[in-house]
Design an enzyme around this catalytic site. Structure first.
Site, PDB file in Angstrom:
ATOM      1  CG  PHE A 145      -1.897   1.208   1.111  1.00 28.54           C
ATOM      2  CD1 PHE A 145      -3.056   1.124   0.361  1.00 28.54           C
ATOM      3  CD2 PHE A 145      -1.607   2.412   1.742  1.00 28.54           C
ATOM      4  CE1 PHE A 145      -3.914   2.210   0.236  1.00 28.54           C
ATOM      5  CE2 PHE A 145      -2.459   3.506   1.620  1.00 28.54           C
ATOM      6  CZ  PHE A 145      -3.615   3.402   0.868  1.00 28.54           C
ATOM      7  CG  ASP A 230       5.476   3.941   2.067  1.00 25.35           C
ATOM      8  OD1 ASP A 230       5.413   4.646   3.097  1.00 25.35           O
ATOM      9  OD2 ASP A 230       4.513   3.795   1.286  1.00 25.35           O
ATOM     10  CE  LYS A 259      -1.259   6.766   6.843  1.00 31.18           C
ATOM     11  NZ  LYS A 259      -1.054   5.555   6.075  1.00 31.18           N
TER      12      LYS A 259
HETATM   13  C1  LIG Z   1      -1.144   5.706   4.573  1.00 32.75           C
HETATM   14  C2  LIG Z   1      -0.032   5.255   3.733  1.00 32.75           C
HETATM   15  C3  LIG Z   1       0.278   5.908   2.521  1.00 32.75           C
HETATM   16  C4  LIG Z   1      -0.546   7.041   1.963  1.00 32.75           C
HETATM   17  O1  LIG Z   1      -0.602   8.138   2.811  1.00 32.75           O
HETATM   18  P1  LIG Z   1      -1.760   9.245   2.576  1.00 32.75           P
HETATM   19  O2  LIG Z   1      -1.442  10.323   3.561  1.00 32.75           O
HETATM   20  O3  LIG Z   1      -3.072   8.575   2.834  1.00 32.75           O
HETATM   21  O4  LIG Z   1      -1.643   9.697   1.154  1.00 32.75           O
HETATM   22  C5  LIG Z   1       1.365   5.447   1.808  1.00 32.75           C
HETATM   23  N1  LIG Z   1       2.116   4.420   2.256  1.00 32.75           N
HETATM   24  C6  LIG Z   1       1.843   3.781   3.411  1.00 32.75           C
HETATM   25  C7  LIG Z   1       2.729   2.661   3.860  1.00 32.75           C
HETATM   26  C8  LIG Z   1       0.751   4.158   4.175  1.00 32.75           C
HETATM   27  O5  LIG Z   1       0.455   3.491   5.294  1.00 32.75           O
END
Ligand SMILES: *Cc1c(COP(=O)(O)O)cnc(C)c1O
Length: 403
Positions: A145, A230, A259
């Site tokens: 994701f 990520d 986040k």
């Molecule tokens: C939440 C998340 C995203 C996307 O972040 P947004 O602020 O919703 O665009 C990307 N990578 C990971 C691993 C995430 O948990």
């Protein structure tokens, strides 16, 4: 049992009538929060085990971040990058020092930082590695994701994220998460980078086999491929280390964060890299109207200070171990596995996790299913022993009613 009233029903009806139906939320209407606790419009209290997908690691409405936000909102909120502002430099210095990189490019949402990393590694692929024009590949992992833009869903292997949104952005090759041999085979002279979550959050709290990240990192070195981590969900203490890559002792070439960088107050994200790589961006190549704005910078600086000064990574390690141990001791026949690291915990069930989510909600715990059969337990990192006991008690009772 927590009750509902006409007020709750009316708010839900208005939401459903005027909003797009792109989420399936729990039917709780939250009006207030503090620390690890939420209160709905009826005054019912819930332990938050979602933490806005790890965006509120510091706890809801942290007074120090709140003060920084209000103070900054009085003075200056937005200039765009057409001008310089007096808050971005200090924020960038603290973020890069904490994360151990020479430079950062600030954005807003997580997926924008991912997009930034994708553009950066592709450019490196063409200008430094010598990949033929428009042939760069990025290796990603099944059940990843990385967000919801059309490029990020091009990287996804989850059918519902992609169905009828094509044509999708090409240039992504997916291999099984945790399979170092498959990764080796996928690396070609056209591979610019791998893009990986050190622990997959949305994919079901998938922890890779011990040593996998190290092997992946070594494979990247061997094949002249960049390693992009990520850490949007795993970063800033969530997994018991400041960053999940620290557990494996590796330093990625590019790291994306978001986040919790905004402390739950404001969307702040960034792509981090060393100077040689980051300087592949030149004025006009990439940007964002709101990226690096003074309000977000002030909030993020305070959010980082809270993570460091309150030792939130160590707390996540301690609290996570206590919760995993407590969950395993419940020994319910419904539970297939309890896994995770720090306070990123997954309970895999023999049935849809939505049932456990509902049973927990009725006992004052807000936790959500991810990938069908996994319930994610990811409270703010400031959770104390009393709240841990409350959570384990609720899990014991909820599992008993389902069994
Ligand atoms: C939440 C998340 C995203 C996307 O972040 P947004 O602020 O919703 O665009 C990307 N990578 C990971 C691993 C995430 O948990």
């Amino acid at each position: 049992m927590h009750g509902t009233s006409d007020r709750t029903r009316a708010l839900i009806a208005t939401d459903e009538r005027y909003g797009a139906h792109n989420y399936h939320p729990l039917d709780v209407v939250v009006a207030r929060a503090e620390g690890v606790w939420l209160w709905d419009v009826e005054g019912n209290r819930y332990l938050d085990c979602i933490s806005a997908y790890s965006a509120v690691n510091q706890g809801h409405c942290h007074p120090r971040i709140y003060a920084a936000m209000v103070e900054q909102a009085r003075n200056l909120t937005l200039t765009s990058r057409a001008l310089r502002n007096d808050r971005m430099p200090g924020f960038l210095e603290k973020l890069t020092r904490l994360a151990g990189f020479e430079a950062a490019l600030p954005m807003n949402t997580g997926v924008e930082a991912v997009e930034t990393a994708i553009k950066l590694v592709r450019r490196w692929g063409y200008r430094v590695k010598g990949i033929p024009a428009d042939r760069a590949e990025i290796v990603v992992f099944n059940d990843n994701f990385h967000g919801r833009t059309s490029a990020a869903i091009g990287a996804s292997t989850t059918p519902e994220y992609k169905a009828d949104f094509g044509p999708l952005t090409p240039g992504f090759v997916a291999v099984p998460f945790g399979d170092a041999d498959a990764l080796q085979r996928a690396l070609t002279p056209n591979t610019a980078a791998i893009l990986i979550e050190p622990i997959q959050g949305e994919g079901g709290v998938n922890v890779p086999p011990e040593g996998f990240l190290k092997r992946a990192w070594a494979a990247c070195r061997e094949h002249d491929v960049l390693f992009v981590a990520d850490e949007i969900q795993t970063g800033f203490g969530r997994t018991g280390d400041l960053f999940a890559c620290d557990y494996d002792g590796i330093k990625p070439d590019v790291m994306v964060v978001g986040k919790a960088l905004g402390g739950g107050f404001y969307p702040v994200s960034a792509a981090l890299a060393d100077r040689k790589l980051m300087d592949l961006f030149a004025p006009g190549d990439h940007g964002s109207t709101f990226g690096g704005n003074p309000l977000g910078s002030a909030v993020a600086e305070a959010a980082l200070a809270v993570i460091v000064e309150e030792n939130l990574a160590a707390r996540a390690r301690y609290a996570g171990a206590a919760i995993v141990q407590g969950l395993r001791a419940i020994a319910s026949p419904l539970v297939r596995e309890v896994r995770g690291r720090g306070l990123l915990i997954g309970i895999e069930l023999d049935r849809p996790a939505r049932e456990l989510s509902q049973a927990l909600l009725a006992r004052g715990v807000a936790a959500k299913d991810t990938h069908e059969r996994v319930l994610r337990i990811a409270p703010p990192l400031v959770i104390d022993d009393a709240a841990i006991a409350f959570l384990l008690d609720a899990c014991r009772q909820a599992l008993a009613t389902l069994g």
